[in-house]
Design an enzyme around this catalytic site. Structure first.
Site, PDB file in Angstrom:
ATOM      1  N   CYS A  35       0.836  -1.211   0.000  1.00 24.49           N
ATOM      2  CA  CYS A  35       0.000   0.000   0.000  1.00 24.49           C
ATOM      3  C   CYS A  35       0.867   1.256   0.000  1.00 24.49           C
ATOM      4  CB  CYS A  35      -0.926  -0.011   1.211  1.00 24.49           C
ATOM      5  SG  CYS A  35      -1.970   1.457   1.322  1.00 24.49           S
ATOM      6  N   CYS A  70      -5.274  -2.453   6.732  1.00 24.14           N
ATOM      7  CA  CYS A  70      -6.182  -1.322   6.555  1.00 24.14           C
ATOM      8  C   CYS A  70      -7.585  -1.712   6.112  1.00 24.14           C
ATOM      9  CB  CYS A  70      -5.569  -0.307   5.590  1.00 24.14           C
ATOM     10  SG  CYS A  70      -4.537  -1.016   4.304  1.00 24.14           S
TER      11      CYS A  70
END
Length: 367
Positions: free
Chosen positions: A100, A196
């Protein structure tokens, strides 16, 4: 430092909020961006993105900066989540936060910020950047308990040269103190944990929606069948809870471990769809003296020379003394001074020279 236009990734958390405030105090023109990276089940009790945006917006209001809501969910699904599922399906345990950072926060977000005329971007990561000649080095955050350089090790020179980490020089206690002093609405918000897009939801339940899995045997180190697993993707090396064989005792464990020792996941054999478990934290199958990694990424743009370094094979691990034994464009071989516990294919090995994060690769096999 001269006044610059800096775009800050505001997550709704306290670290990015204080980062934005510090930059404003330094006289920069600061713009906040809230990144939405996931929208498959936004209304779920586990997905906090709506509340996070409200927190980020109220922080921007207190600091006195503009905030923009940007949706990177499509890029995230293509570049991070698809790879995450591929790795799990192959029996490995990936680290999506590393991906990410490389693909979203310091690529899609950086590109977006540059389109807004930013000279720099900033995030609330606990890390530091130092320029030495033409090179930009990635350094550990000064707070050893919060250092996040492990997650940033895939950043390159172009990305690091455009990035500021305002809280990297501070201990977390000071960040919390500043947040309370300037009356930020999220001063006491607890740190987010976990992956996340999964948030606090049960991990197995989440994966079940995306992966097809075939049950198979659970065996011990002598090949005895102890039970049945629900699919290799749902287990990670070193896992102790949730294996489903809690009541089984091994009265003759020959390699460390006795009758009352807990069971740990030690190996996954994808070819035979077999999960191997062993008893005792110190079992030989859980110890690795060396590893090979591929999918390499070096902060400087090139590999460090062969020789002594330090490494982490997981976040929140003390640096382990090691030697880089060989390196080429495809692979590195690392040997440790002392055996490392539950070295896991799919996770990242990150190499350090003191405080300098050199980069690393994805663990392919542990020996």
């Amino acid at each position: 430092m001269r006044r610059q236009r800096v775009v800050v990734g505001l997550s709704g958390g306290v670290d990015s909020a204080v980062s934005a405030w510090l930059l404003k105090q330094q006289g920069h023109e600061v713009i906040g961006i809230f990144m939405k990276n996931w929208e498959d089940d936004d209304d779920s009790e586990y997905c906090s993105s709506r509340q996070d945006f409200l927190d980020a917006a109220s922080v921007a209001d207190v600091i006195g900066i503009e905030i923009e809501h940007v949706n990177f969910a499509a890029e995230y699904k293509d570049r991070v989540f698809a790879e995450f599922l591929r790795e799990y399906q192959a029996g490995r345990t990936p680290n999506p936060d590393v991906l990410c950072n490389a693909e979203i926060k310091f690529k899609a977000f950086l590109d977006h910020a540059m389109r807004l005329g930013a000279e720099k971007i900033a995030t609330g990561h606990y890390a530091r950047v130092r320029q030495v000649g033409e090179q930009h080095q990635l350094l550990k955050g000064l707070d050893p308990l919060k250092d996040q350089s492990y997650f940033l090790h895939r950043l390159n020179q172009a990305q690091i040269s455009k990035t500021l980490f305002p809280v990297g020089e501070l201990p977390k206690t000071e960040v919390r103190r500043i947040a309370a002093e300037i009356k930020l609405p999220n001063a006491k918000k607890k740190d987010s944990t976990g992956i996340c897009f999964i948030g606090e939801r049960p991990f197995r339940e989440f994966l079940n929606r995306y992966l097809s899995n075939t049950p198979g045997p659970i065996k011990d180190d002598r090949g005895r069948v102890l039970g049945e697993h629900v699919g290799l993707s749902f287990y990670t090396l070193g896992q102790r809870k949730g294996i489903g064989i809690g009541g089984v005792k091994d009265k003759g464990a020959p390699r460390g471990g006795g009758e009352h020792e807990p069971w740990f996941v030690a190996r996954k054999d994808v070819a035979t769809n077999t999960l191997y478990v062993v008893q005792g934290h110190a079992h030989l199958w859980l110890q690795s003296h060396a590893l090979r990694a591929d999918d390499l990424s070096w902060v400087a743009g090139f590999a460090p020379p062969i020789g002594p370094l330090a490494a982490k094979t997981r976040y929140r691990q003390a640096d382990a003394e090691c030697r880089l034994e060989s390196t080429d464009a495809e692979h590195i071989d690392v040997r440790f001074a002392e055996a490392q516990w539950a070295v896991t294919p799919g996770q990242s090995v990150v190499l350090y020279d003191g405080d300098v994060c050199l980069g690393g690769g994805v663990i392919a096999e542990a020996q």
